[in-house]
Design a protein around this motif. Sequence first.
Motif, PDB file in Angstrom:
ATOM      1  N   LEU A  59     -34.895  28.461 119.411  1.00 27.92           N
ATOM      2  CA  LEU A  59     -35.932  29.281 118.778  1.00 27.92           C
ATOM      3  C   LEU A  59     -35.338  30.225 117.734  1.00 27.92           C
ATOM      4  N   MET A  60     -34.194  30.835 118.052  1.00 26.68           N
ATOM      5  CA  MET A  60     -33.558  31.757 117.098  1.00 26.68           C
ATOM      6  C   MET A  60     -33.161  31.011 115.827  1.00 26.68           C
ATOM      7  N   ARG A  61     -32.644  29.828 115.977  1.00 25.92           N
ATOM      8  CA  ARG A  61     -32.220  29.054 114.808  1.00 25.92           C
ATOM      9  C   ARG A  61     -33.418  28.548 114.012  1.00 25.92           C
ATOM     10  N   TRP A  62     -34.469  28.113 114.711  1.00 27.68           N
ATOM     11  CA  TRP A  62     -35.631  27.522 114.054  1.00 27.68           C
ATOM     12  C   TRP A  62     -36.543  28.579 113.443  1.00 27.68           C
ATOM     13  N   ARG A  63     -36.891  29.615 114.223  1.00 21.49           N
ATOM     14  CA  ARG A  63     -37.865  30.601 113.777  1.00 21.49           C
ATOM     15  C   ARG A  63     -37.283  31.982 113.515  1.00 21.49           C
ATOM     16  N   GLY A  64     -36.060  32.223 113.993  1.00 20.61           N
ATOM     17  CA  GLY A  64     -35.477  33.549 113.854  1.00 20.61           C
ATOM     18  C   GLY A  64     -35.988  34.529 114.894  1.00 20.61           C
ATOM     19  N   ILE A 106     -41.731  40.724 115.693  1.00 23.66           N
ATOM     20  CA  ILE A 106     -40.491  40.980 114.971  1.00 23.66           C
ATOM     21  C   ILE A 106     -39.722  39.687 114.800  1.00 23.66           C
ATOM     22  N   LYS A 107     -38.762  39.712 113.899  1.00 25.16           N
ATOM     23  CA  LYS A 107     -37.988  38.522 113.574  1.00 25.16           C
ATOM     24  C   LYS A 107     -36.578  38.960 113.210  1.00 25.16           C
ATOM     25  N   THR A 108     -35.610  38.091 113.437  1.00 25.59           N
ATOM     26  CA  THR A 108     -34.233  38.370 113.075  1.00 25.59           C
ATOM     27  C   THR A 108     -33.863  37.564 111.841  1.00 25.59           C
ATOM     28  N   VAL A 109     -33.294  38.233 110.861  1.00 29.28           N
ATOM     29  CA  VAL A 109     -32.816  37.584 109.640  1.00 29.28           C
ATOM     30  C   VAL A 109     -31.402  38.068 109.373  1.00 29.28           C
ATOM     31  N   LEU A 137     -31.531  32.754 109.723  1.00 28.62           N
ATOM     32  CA  LEU A 137     -30.331  32.725 110.554  1.00 28.62           C
ATOM     33  C   LEU A 137     -29.612  31.395 110.453  1.00 28.62           C
ATOM     34  N   THR A 138     -28.304  31.460 110.434  1.00 29.10           N
ATOM     35  CA  THR A 138     -27.502  30.249 110.524  1.00 29.10           C
ATOM     36  C   THR A 138     -27.223  29.970 111.996  1.00 29.10           C
ATOM     37  N   THR A 139     -26.741  28.796 112.283  1.00 26.27           N
ATOM     38  CA  THR A 139     -26.394  28.462 113.666  1.00 26.27           C
ATOM     39  C   THR A 139     -25.310  29.399 114.180  1.00 26.27           C
ATOM     40  N   PHE A 197     -25.634  31.999 117.410  1.00 23.01           N
ATOM     41  CA  PHE A 197     -24.702  31.987 118.538  1.00 23.01           C
ATOM     42  C   PHE A 197     -24.022  33.335 118.708  1.00 23.01           C
ATOM     43  N   LEU A 198     -23.542  33.918 117.619  1.00 20.64           N
ATOM     44  CA  LEU A 198     -22.887  35.226 117.708  1.00 20.64           C
ATOM     45  C   LEU A 198     -23.841  36.275 118.251  1.00 20.64           C
ATOM     46  N   ARG A 199     -25.064  36.260 117.777  1.00 25.00           N
ATOM     47  CA  ARG A 199     -26.039  37.253 118.218  1.00 25.00           C
ATOM     48  C   ARG A 199     -26.336  37.099 119.708  1.00 25.00           C
ATOM     49  N   TRP A 200     -26.445  35.875 120.172  1.00 22.88           N
ATOM     50  CA  TRP A 200     -26.793  35.643 121.570  1.00 22.88           C
ATOM     51  C   TRP A 200     -25.640  35.960 122.521  1.00 22.88           C
ATOM     52  N   PHE A 201     -24.426  35.602 122.146  1.00 20.65           N
ATOM     53  CA  PHE A 201     -23.297  35.763 123.070  1.00 20.65           C
ATOM     54  C   PHE A 201     -22.518  37.055 122.906  1.00 20.65           C
ATOM     55  N   ALA A 202     -22.864  37.896 121.942  1.00 22.85           N
ATOM     56  CA  ALA A 202     -22.151  39.177 121.744  1.00 22.85           C
ATOM     57  C   ALA A 202     -22.834  40.269 122.559  1.00 22.85           C
ATOM     58  N   LEU A 203     -22.739  40.166 123.849  1.00 20.18           N
ATOM     59  CA  LEU A 203     -23.323  41.132 124.780  1.00 20.18           C
ATOM     60  C   LEU A 203     -24.812  41.336 124.554  1.00 20.18           C
TER      61      LEU A 203
END
Length: 134
Positions: free
Chosen positions: A22-27, A37-40, A47-49, A53-59
């Motif tokens: 979802l993060m990669r497809w829609r942000g 809200i949305k992440t860009v 968002l790039t892949t 990944f960095l956003r999800w796994f960085a705590l």
Amino acid sequence: YASIAVFLGGSLLSWTAFCLALMRWRGQTAGMYVVGIKTVGEDGAALTTKSAFLRWFALHPLLFHPFLLPIWTIFSLLTVSFTLNQIVLVVTVALVLLCIISPVLSLVAIGLDAERRALHDRVSRTVVVHIEQP
């Protein structure tokens, strides 16, 4: 024990894969969609892949949420009971402690940052923006 470990591990892996897709497809995750809200990227691009990944796994607080503390605790107990290895014990206890420390670190980072960006936003170079509703 094996079925509990597969159920817990499978649930966490499925949730992570779903949120990353979802993060990669829609942000945005499902909760971000509901809130509007949305992440860009910092430059406003999608968002790039790598950044997802960095956003999800960085705590990220959703991965290391206090509600997941029982799951990580059961996972660590099962893993240690199967392996009886000190390194595995340290890693799994670290996962349990991250469930307590991660949300606190995110709140502190948001409170000290002028742009109100959490640690996982800084690491992945992302910004959370509001979406205009139709």
